[in-house]
Scaffold this motif. Sequence first.
Motif, PDB file in Angstrom:
ATOM      1  N   ILE A 110      46.442  43.481 -17.599  1.00 59.90           N
ATOM      2  CA  ILE A 110      45.486  43.753 -18.676  1.00 59.90           C
ATOM      3  C   ILE A 110      45.795  45.129 -19.263  1.00 59.90           C
ATOM      4  O   ILE A 110      46.015  46.086 -18.516  1.00 59.90           O
ATOM      5  CB  ILE A 110      44.049  43.697 -18.131  1.00 59.90           C
ATOM      6  N   PRO A 111      45.845  45.269 -20.569  1.00 65.20           N
ATOM      7  CA  PRO A 111      46.158  46.574 -21.167  1.00 65.20           C
ATOM      8  C   PRO A 111      45.207  47.668 -20.689  1.00 65.20           C
ATOM      9  O   PRO A 111      43.983  47.490 -20.691  1.00 65.20           O
ATOM     10  CB  PRO A 111      46.012  46.325 -22.672  1.00 65.20           C
ATOM     11  N   ALA A 112      45.791  48.796 -20.293  1.00 70.51           N
ATOM     12  CA  ALA A 112      44.981  49.913 -19.792  1.00 70.51           C
ATOM     13  C   ALA A 112      44.132  50.531 -20.897  1.00 70.51           C
ATOM     14  O   ALA A 112      43.121  51.196 -20.605  1.00 70.51           O
ATOM     15  CB  ALA A 112      45.885  50.964 -19.168  1.00 70.51           C
ATOM     16  N   GLU A 113      44.509  50.322 -22.163  1.00 70.21           N
ATOM     17  CA  GLU A 113      43.734  50.896 -23.257  1.00 70.21           C
ATOM     18  C   GLU A 113      42.317  50.354 -23.302  1.00 70.21           C
ATOM     19  O   GLU A 113      41.375  51.055 -23.691  1.00 70.21           O
ATOM     20  CB  GLU A 113      44.423  50.630 -24.604  1.00 70.21           C
ATOM     21  N   LEU A 114      42.136  49.086 -22.931  1.00 70.86           N
ATOM     22  CA  LEU A 114      40.789  48.518 -22.912  1.00 70.86           C
ATOM     23  C   LEU A 114      39.915  49.222 -21.888  1.00 70.86           C
ATOM     24  O   LEU A 114      38.741  49.509 -22.139  1.00 70.86           O
ATOM     25  CB  LEU A 114      40.875  47.014 -22.594  1.00 70.86           C
ATOM     26  N   ASP A 115      40.491  49.514 -20.725  1.00 74.16           N
ATOM     27  CA  ASP A 115      39.739  50.213 -19.690  1.00 74.16           C
ATOM     28  C   ASP A 115      39.412  51.643 -20.125  1.00 74.16           C
ATOM     29  O   ASP A 115      38.302  52.137 -19.890  1.00 74.16           O
ATOM     30  CB  ASP A 115      40.553  50.219 -18.397  1.00 74.16           C
ATOM     31  N   GLU A 116      40.356  52.300 -20.765  1.00 69.14           N
ATOM     32  CA  GLU A 116      40.121  53.670 -21.211  1.00 69.14           C
ATOM     33  C   GLU A 116      39.061  53.718 -22.303  1.00 69.14           C
ATOM     34  O   GLU A 116      38.232  54.645 -22.340  1.00 69.14           O
ATOM     35  CB  GLU A 116      41.431  54.268 -21.709  1.00 69.14           C
TER      36      GLU A 116
END
Length: 306
Positions: free
Chosen positions: A194-200
């Motif tokens: 899962i793209p880390a940008e979504l979590d950030e």
Amino acid sequence: MTTVSEDRVEAGPTPAPRRRSSRSRHRSPVFDAVTPLGLTLRYLTLLVILVITVGPMLWELSTSLKSAFEDVYTATPRLLPQHPTLGNYGHVARLIPVGHFALNSVIVAALDVAGNVLGATAAGYALARLPFRGRRLLLGLFLSTLVLPGEVTIISQYQTVTRLGFGNSLLGVALPSMIGALNVLLMRNAFLSIPAELDEAAVIDGATVWQRLRYIALPGVKGTLSVIVILTFIGAWDDFLWPLLVLQSPDKLTLTVGLSYLQGALVADPRAIAAGAMIALLPVLVLFVALQRFFFRGVGEGAVKG
């Protein structure tokens, strides 16, 4: 000289020869070619694999449906029974409490599935998304446990379960498998895809760890969760050695251990033994059919990041 140089400029640079991709270099000219020979080899290979994998199951099903008047040891084996009957299944139900044993197996499998879905999900998300000291060391410990076979740690597991007071109980049977190291690693890889940008972005919006896990991470790993559910259920349902060591009371036996009594009481009747094997196989088939679309989707999760 001017003409020669202008011709060279107009002609432009010589295009470099195209390099063949590694996939095209490794293709088989026989199997991958869309020719009658290539298609024939493909289908022959699939047929051989089908016979090896599905053949024994079909033979057990055929044996369980054969009547007592049919010879199962004939020199010319017959797959289709001449006089099919379901009496062997009723015979098994009269000899052993199949329903009670199956209920015990369902309880053990449900405990293992719940433990792996909750525990492996939390541990996998922590290894993939939460920074903490010693994360790589912990990941290495998880990997090291996969090297050891289960027979090496079975004595220590038995001592731990009995000292905790869970000996001769269904919870003691389920406890060592409630969180599998392989399932933790599968969930870690799925969360990393899962793209880390979504979590950030969720962190910037003020989302807590559990909110990020529930609303961002979990919707993207449903396929992997289905894989874990199926593999954990099959492992708990088919386990024989560990329940045989832990359980002593006949009323607490699981289905696989209980069906072993057929081997001793009905040595001369392979029809009933085959019927018992098909009874144990039925729940696994039902679960796989119910979750197969999620299973095949989950096999590819975590293979590619981004």
